[in-house]
Design a protein around this motif. Structure first.
Motif, PDB file in Angstrom:
ATOM      1  N   LYS A   1       0.808  -1.169  -0.039  1.00 49.04           N
ATOM      2  CA  LYS A   1      -0.043  -0.043   0.015  1.00 49.04           C
ATOM      3  C   LYS A   1       1.003   1.157  -0.094  1.00 49.04           C
ATOM      4  CE  LYS A   1      -3.758   2.178   2.692  1.00 49.04           C
ATOM      5  NZ  LYS A   1      -4.378   1.944   4.060  1.00 49.04           N
ATOM      6  N   GLU A   2       2.002   1.288   0.913  1.00 54.81           N
ATOM      7  CA  GLU A   2       2.788   2.359   0.811  1.00 54.81           C
ATOM      8  C   GLU A   2       4.133   1.906   1.190  1.00 54.81           C
ATOM      9  OE1 GLU A   2       2.168   6.603   3.395  1.00 54.81           O
ATOM     10  OE2 GLU A   2       1.255   4.854   4.156  1.00 54.81           O
ATOM     11  N   LYS A   3       5.162   2.436   0.630  1.00 57.31           N
ATOM     12  CA  LYS A   3       6.545   2.149   0.806  1.00 57.31           C
ATOM     13  C   LYS A   3       7.551   3.603   0.769  1.00 57.31           C
ATOM     14  CE  LYS A   3      10.031  -0.457  -1.785  1.00 57.31           C
ATOM     15  NZ  LYS A   3      10.408  -1.291  -2.795  1.00 57.31           N
ATOM     16  N   GLY A   4       8.337   3.463   1.806  1.00 60.98           N
ATOM     17  CA  GLY A   4       9.546   4.618   1.731  1.00 60.98           C
ATOM     18  C   GLY A   4      10.312   4.173   2.849  1.00 60.98           C
ATOM     19  N   LYS A   5      11.251   5.162   3.193  1.00 61.99           N
ATOM     20  CA  LYS A   5      12.363   5.174   4.111  1.00 61.99           C
ATOM     21  C   LYS A   5      12.223   6.353   5.178  1.00 61.99           C
ATOM     22  CE  LYS A   5      16.167   3.662   1.427  1.00 61.99           C
ATOM     23  NZ  LYS A   5      17.463   3.977   1.075  1.00 61.99           N
ATOM     24  N   TYR A   6      12.514   5.648   6.299  1.00 62.46           N
ATOM     25  CA  TYR A   6      13.028   6.610   7.481  1.00 62.46           C
ATOM     26  C   TYR A   6      14.347   6.741   7.841  1.00 62.46           C
ATOM     27  CZ  TYR A   6       8.037   6.566   9.234  1.00 62.46           C
ATOM     28  OH  TYR A   6       6.560   6.667   9.397  1.00 62.46           O
ATOM     29  N   LYS A   7      14.685   8.024   8.349  1.00 62.82           N
ATOM     30  CA  LYS A   7      15.913   8.415   8.635  1.00 62.82           C
ATOM     31  C   LYS A   7      15.873   9.104   9.948  1.00 62.82           C
ATOM     32  CE  LYS A   7      20.613   9.991   7.508  1.00 62.82           C
ATOM     33  NZ  LYS A   7      21.328   9.686   6.449  1.00 62.82           N
ATOM     34  N   ASN A   8      16.331   8.452  11.151  1.00 65.53           N
ATOM     35  CA  ASN A   8      16.579   9.038  12.332  1.00 65.53           C
ATOM     36  C   ASN A   8      14.919   9.436  12.720  1.00 65.53           C
ATOM     37  OD1 ASN A   8      17.635   9.942  14.583  1.00 65.53           O
ATOM     38  ND2 ASN A   8      17.989  11.919  13.987  1.00 65.53           N
ATOM     39  N   ASN A   9      14.057   8.621  12.763  1.00 66.15           N
ATOM     40  CA  ASN A   9      12.701   8.516  12.940  1.00 66.15           C
ATOM     41  C   ASN A   9      11.686   9.325  12.390  1.00 66.15           C
ATOM     42  OD1 ASN A   9      11.185   6.975  14.898  1.00 66.15           O
ATOM     43  ND2 ASN A   9      10.720   8.799  16.246  1.00 66.15           N
ATOM     44  N   LYS A  10      12.344   9.986  11.159  1.00 70.31           N
ATOM     45  CA  LYS A  10      11.522  10.676   9.981  1.00 70.31           C
ATOM     46  C   LYS A  10      11.367  10.253   8.862  1.00 70.31           C
ATOM     47  CE  LYS A  10      12.659  14.876  12.858  1.00 70.31           C
ATOM     48  NZ  LYS A  10      13.307  16.169  12.754  1.00 70.31           N
ATOM     49  N   LYS A  11       9.979  10.494   8.032  1.00 72.58           N
ATOM     50  CA  LYS A  11      10.036  10.021   6.868  1.00 72.58           C
ATOM     51  C   LYS A  11      11.273  10.701   5.780  1.00 72.58           C
ATOM     52  CE  LYS A  11       5.406   8.572   6.551  1.00 72.58           C
ATOM     53  NZ  LYS A  11       4.127   8.680   5.895  1.00 72.58           N
ATOM     54  N   ALA A  12      11.761  10.098   5.061  1.00 73.25           N
ATOM     55  CA  ALA A  12      12.875  10.732   4.291  1.00 73.25           C
ATOM     56  C   ALA A  12      12.841  10.268   2.618  1.00 73.25           C
ATOM     57  CB  ALA A  12      14.359  10.123   4.837  1.00 73.25           C
ATOM     58  N   GLY A  13      13.204  11.153   1.922  1.00 72.37           N
ATOM     59  CA  GLY A  13      13.058  10.956   0.466  1.00 72.37           C
ATOM     60  C   GLY A  13      11.552  10.500   0.006  1.00 72.37           C
ATOM     61  N   VAL A  14      11.621   9.649  -1.310  1.00 75.06           N
ATOM     62  CA  VAL A  14      10.249   9.665  -1.834  1.00 75.06           C
ATOM     63  C   VAL A  14       9.658   8.483  -1.053  1.00 75.06           C
ATOM     64  CG1 VAL A  14       9.171   9.158  -3.753  1.00 75.06           C
ATOM     65  CG2 VAL A  14      10.965  10.448  -4.131  1.00 75.06           C
ATOM     66  N   TRP A  15       8.276   8.847  -0.804  1.00 76.89           N
ATOM     67  CA  TRP A  15       7.350   7.883  -0.322  1.00 76.89           C
ATOM     68  C   TRP A  15       6.303   7.496  -1.440  1.00 76.89           C
ATOM     69  CZ3 TRP A  15       6.459   5.059   4.224  1.00 76.89           C
ATOM     70  CH2 TRP A  15       7.195   5.098   5.324  1.00 76.89           C
ATOM     71  N   LYS A  16       6.025   6.251  -1.592  1.00 75.78           N
ATOM     72  CA  LYS A  16       5.185   5.668  -2.812  1.00 75.78           C
ATOM     73  C   LYS A  16       3.960   5.093  -2.161  1.00 75.78           C
ATOM     74  CE  LYS A  16       8.871   4.737  -6.456  1.00 75.78           C
ATOM     75  NZ  LYS A  16       9.541   3.789  -7.020  1.00 75.78           N
ATOM     76  N   THR A  17       2.885   5.363  -2.739  1.00 73.99           N
ATOM     77  CA  THR A  17       1.452   4.720  -2.299  1.00 73.99           C
ATOM     78  C   THR A  17       0.989   4.007  -3.593  1.00 73.99           C
ATOM     79  OG1 THR A  17       1.042   6.838  -0.799  1.00 73.99           O
ATOM     80  CG2 THR A  17      -0.853   5.498  -1.509  1.00 73.99           C
ATOM     81  N   PHE A  18       0.549   2.847  -3.307  1.00 74.30           N
ATOM     82  CA  PHE A  18       0.019   2.060  -4.503  1.00 74.30           C
ATOM     83  C   PHE A  18      -1.407   1.801  -4.038  1.00 74.30           C
ATOM     84  CE2 PHE A  18       4.487   1.230  -3.747  1.00 74.30           C
ATOM     85  CZ  PHE A  18       5.085   1.173  -4.899  1.00 74.30           C
ATOM     86  N   TYR A  19      -2.220   1.847  -5.146  1.00 75.82           N
ATOM     87  CA  TYR A  19      -3.589   1.641  -4.907  1.00 75.82           C
ATOM     88  C   TYR A  19      -4.087   0.217  -5.431  1.00 75.82           C
ATOM     89  CZ  TYR A  19      -3.647   6.632  -4.639  1.00 75.82           C
ATOM     90  OH  TYR A  19      -3.277   8.182  -4.253  1.00 75.82           O
ATOM     91  N   LYS A  20      -5.030   0.069  -4.848  1.00 77.08           N
ATOM     92  CA  LYS A  20      -5.507  -1.619  -5.012  1.00 77.08           C
ATOM     93  C   LYS A  20      -5.536  -1.971  -6.235  1.00 77.08           C
ATOM     94  CE  LYS A  20      -8.076  -2.425  -0.500  1.00 77.08           C
ATOM     95  NZ  LYS A  20      -9.061  -2.863   0.011  1.00 77.08           N
ATOM     96  N   ASN A  21      -6.152  -1.174  -7.179  1.00 78.45           N
ATOM     97  CA  ASN A  21      -6.584  -1.736  -8.481  1.00 78.45           C
ATOM     98  C   ASN A  21      -5.253  -1.215  -9.491  1.00 78.45           C
ATOM     99  OD1 ASN A  21      -6.485   1.364  -8.313  1.00 78.45           O
ATOM    100  ND2 ASN A  21      -8.494   1.474  -9.410  1.00 78.45           N
ATOM    101  N   VAL A  22      -4.174  -1.023  -9.060  1.00 77.09           N
ATOM    102  CA  VAL A  22      -2.873  -0.792 -10.248  1.00 77.09           C
ATOM    103  C   VAL A  22      -2.017  -1.911  -9.609  1.00 77.09           C
ATOM    104  CG1 VAL A  22      -1.388   0.814 -10.570  1.00 77.09           C
ATOM    105  CG2 VAL A  22      -3.385   1.676  -9.768  1.00 77.09           C
ATOM    106  N   TYR A  23      -2.297  -3.160 -10.191  1.00 75.17           N
ATOM    107  CA  TYR A  23      -1.437  -4.014 -10.091  1.00 75.17           C
ATOM    108  C   TYR A  23      -1.462  -4.932 -11.321  1.00 75.17           C
ATOM    109  CZ  TYR A  23       1.263  -3.494  -5.631  1.00 75.17           C
ATOM    110  OH  TYR A  23       1.974  -2.967  -4.644  1.00 75.17           O
TER     111      TYR A  23
END
Length: 164
Positions: A142-164
């Motif tokens: 559903k969602e994927k990204g990185k944390y650095k030092n407890n904060k979201k960092a960089g690009v976070w991607k959101t995927f929708y149920k019907n997009v696969y």
């Protein structure tokens, strides 16, 4: 003579059981200590092992709510070490997390009430660190990204149920 000895043994056994029962701590919905009649969770006296205690908390109905090793046994002051597992009221795993010296450290997984993986990521000394993923119940990301030092960092991607 035999009868009086037997009565003493029975009395001592009853007295020991009464003392053990008094060590159960009850908690309300906000995990504040309360009385049994207002309790939603409870913790029997933790079992002493090695240099700490094996703590098991229960839902009011007797189902296990959490279990793990702590170097302290006082409620609210737990210092967990190793894997701690929490459960939904239906008995399925809700949350698994590893602790080192009382801080989240290592992989943490959260599960839906029905048992499917909901979220997975890593902690480093109590802070979110590295790649984190959130899943739909069907197992797709559903969602994927990185944390650095407890904060979201960089690009976070959101995927929708019907997009696969």
């Amino acid at each position: 003579m035999k009868t009086s000895t037997l009565l003493i043994v029975v009395f001592v056994g009853f007295f020991t059981l009464s003392l053990t029962a008094q060590e159960t701590v009850w908690f309300d919905a906000n995990w504040q200590k309360t009385t049994k009649d207002k309790g939603e969770y409870y913790r029997p006296s933790p079992k002493k092992i090695k240099n700490g205690y094996w703590i098991i908390d229960y839902f009011e109905n007797g189902q296990v709510q959490m279990e793990g090793f702590s170097t302290t046994k006082e409620s609210g002051e737990e210092h967990f070490d190793g894997l701690v597992t929490y459960f939904h009221s239906n008995g399925k795993t809700w949350h698994k997390a590893n602790y080192v010296n009382g801080k989240l450290h290592g992989v943490r997984k959260v599960f839906y009430k029905t048992g499917e993986l909901k979220e997975q990521g890593k902690y480093k000394e109590g802070k979110r660190e590295g790649i984190w993923k959130v899943y739909y119940k069907n197992g797709k990301i559903k969602e994927k990204g990185k944390y650095k030092n407890n904060k979201k960092a960089g690009v976070w991607k959101t995927f929708y149920k019907n997009v696969y």
